[in-house]
Design an enzyme around this catalytic site. Structure first.
Site, PDB file in Angstrom:
ATOM      1  N   GLU A 117       0.965  -1.062  -0.059  1.00 35.30           N
ATOM      2  CA  GLU A 117      -0.058   0.119   0.088  1.00 35.30           C
ATOM      3  C   GLU A 117       0.709   1.292  -0.156  1.00 35.30           C
ATOM      4  O   GLU A 117       0.386   2.342   0.716  1.00 35.30           O
ATOM      5  CB  GLU A 117      -1.064   0.012   1.323  1.00 35.30           C
ATOM      6  CG  GLU A 117      -0.291  -0.045   2.437  1.00 35.30           C
ATOM      7  CD  GLU A 117      -1.284  -0.388   3.656  1.00 35.30           C
ATOM      8  OE1 GLU A 117      -2.184   0.653   3.981  1.00 35.30           O
ATOM      9  OE2 GLU A 117      -1.744  -1.445   4.163  1.00 35.30           O
ATOM     10  N   CYS A 132      -3.550  -4.129   4.165  1.00 35.63           N
ATOM     11  CA  CYS A 132      -2.314  -4.988   4.918  1.00 35.63           C
ATOM     12  C   CYS A 132      -2.540  -6.305   4.435  1.00 35.63           C
ATOM     13  O   CYS A 132      -1.946  -7.405   5.001  1.00 35.63           O
ATOM     14  CB  CYS A 132      -2.232  -4.926   6.119  1.00 35.63           C
ATOM     15  SG  CYS A 132      -1.777  -3.272   6.967  1.00 35.63           S
ATOM     16  N   HIS A 135      -1.511 -10.538  12.014  1.00 31.67           N
ATOM     17  CA  HIS A 135      -1.180  -9.115  11.460  1.00 31.67           C
ATOM     18  C   HIS A 135      -1.120  -8.156  12.952  1.00 31.67           C
ATOM     19  O   HIS A 135      -1.591  -8.079  13.391  1.00 31.67           O
ATOM     20  CB  HIS A 135      -1.895  -8.571  10.546  1.00 31.67           C
ATOM     21  CG  HIS A 135      -2.016  -7.225  10.208  1.00 31.67           C
ATOM     22  ND1 HIS A 135      -0.897  -6.591   9.846  1.00 31.67           N
ATOM     23  CD2 HIS A 135      -2.864  -6.094  10.510  1.00 31.67           C
ATOM     24  CE1 HIS A 135      -1.111  -5.221   9.586  1.00 31.67           C
ATOM     25  NE2 HIS A 135      -2.044  -5.014   9.993  1.00 31.67           N
TER      26      HIS A 135
END
Length: 390
Positions: free
Chosen positions: A79, A111, A233
């Site tokens: 990103e 993400c 994450h």
């Protein structure tokens, strides 16, 4: 046929800022950053590194003469893209001197994009068993100096080779997804720094984890106790801990203690680096593989991927015999140990030195950067990528 992660590489810059010192400079108690957010250090990215060069420096660790010509697909999740049209994967393909008769594509969904790349790569290898796929997650997390998001910045790149008969982990079928159109985090086209609703994003992260884990268990009849560990994450390491604690009541005390222990191993590297965006989940995985003393072949590891906006996925991998020798743990430890600390003034100057979004020519500070691949600047609106002779 087994398909999964055959090799894994990691790169971040050689500079960091100490989070306790940053907290004091921002008139905060150090515990707010060290414990409340769960971060000890934060990588600081110089203007001579971007998503492309960090990806190249990570991928260079796992590409050699034995696998180079077998790579026929590059999937680059980011990103922090460097062009609204040209794929970062094209720049990467050239820097790594990969053969020209391959596909190279950039993927974007906050993400989550590297996970999308891994799943696409798996399907590609299932259809083409002799193929190897290079999958990248590379980003610079920027929220701004003195902003609420400043302590969750960072940057770096993860690189993987996905292949048949992998040396590290196989990827199991199926996986579970959940997607919803929400505004918890975004970066408009005109902006270099993200916009985030932190509390809302944290709530959605946990909700997506619960939804995808529940769906996965319903599809597969998997029990929480079947998993040796769950990796997350980690935009900041306390976030993953919150999600893990939300499901511990669904297993017995012994297993809950085990999951908490393995989580601590999985966040060691992220505590030292900060937020990698697309690569964050896989730095957590690498940290577990390198640091845990409890892993054995045949054990299963759950992975939760989340990308704001939002998309989540839960899937499971299985450790392969001899995985310990394939992960390159010493390289990662040396990379982190050999970094240089910046003062707060030096950190702020490096943060503010990034190449602006303009058509003007620009020269980066290449003299301070010893990385093999680097960004020399911009000339005639074209990025000038270089490969250092070593």
């Amino acid at each position: 046929m087994k398909v999964g992660i055959d090799r894994i590489g990691f790169y971040t810059s050689k500079w960091y800022v100490d989070m306790a010192k940053l907290a004091k400079a921002r008139n905060e108690e150090p515990g707010k950053y060290l414990i409340g957010i769960g971060q000890s250090k934060q990588s600081v990215i110089p203007n001579s590194q971007d998503a492309v060069t960090m990806a190249a420096n990570a991928a260079d660790q796992i590409i050699d003469d034995r696998n180079r010509d077998q790579i026929d697909l590059v999937l680059f999740g980011t990103e922090s893209g460097v062009d609204n049209s040209k794929s970062a994967a094209i720049y990467l393909q050239h820097l790594l001197q990969l053969r020209s008769n391959i596909q190279s594509v950039e993927l974007k969904q906050a993400c989550y994009a590297m996970t999308a790349g891994i799943q696409l790569a798996k399907d590609h290898v299932l259809a083409h068993p002799e193929s190897k796929v290079l999958v990248i997650g590379s980003d610079i997390a920027r929220y701004g100096l003195h902003s609420a998001g400043e302590p969750t910045q960072g940057g770096g790149a993860m690189a993987m080779i996905i292949s048949a008969n992998p040396k590290i982990l196989t990827i199991e079928e199926p996986s579970a997804h959940y997607t919803a159109d929400i505004m918890d985090f975004w970066r408009p086209l005109y902006a270099t720094q993200a916009v985030v609703d932190g509390k809302y994003s944290s709530q959605e992260y946990i909700d997506f984890f619960d939804r995808t884990l529940t769906e996965y268990q319903a599809k597969t009849q998997t029990k929480l106790s079947d998993l040796q560990a769950i990796v997350f994450h980690l935009p900041y390491t306390k976030m993953g801990l919150k999600a893990l604690k939300s499901v511990l009541s669904k297993t017995d005390d012994r297993h809950a203690t085990q999951l908490l222990r393995e989580f601590e191993y999985s966040r060691i590297f992220s505590r030292e680096v900060g937020n990698l965006y697309t690569g964050s989940l896989y730095l957590s995985l690498l940290s577990l593989l390198v640091n845990s003393e409890n892993l054995k072949s045949g054990q299963k590891i759950g992975l939760f991927s989340y990308g704001s906006g939002a998309e989540g996925e839960f899937y499971v991998t299985t450790l392969q015999p001899g995985f310990e020798t394939a992960i390159g743990g010493d390289k990662v430890k040396h990379l982190l140990e050999d970094r240089e600390e910046l003062s707060i003034t030096e950190y702020e100057a490096m943060f503010n030195s990034q190449m602006p979004l303009s058509a003007d020519d620009f020269t980066t500070h290449t003299q301070i950067d010893s990385a093999k691949f680097y960004l020399a600047g911009q000339k005639d609106q074209q990025r000038q990528y270089q490969r250092r002779k070593v």
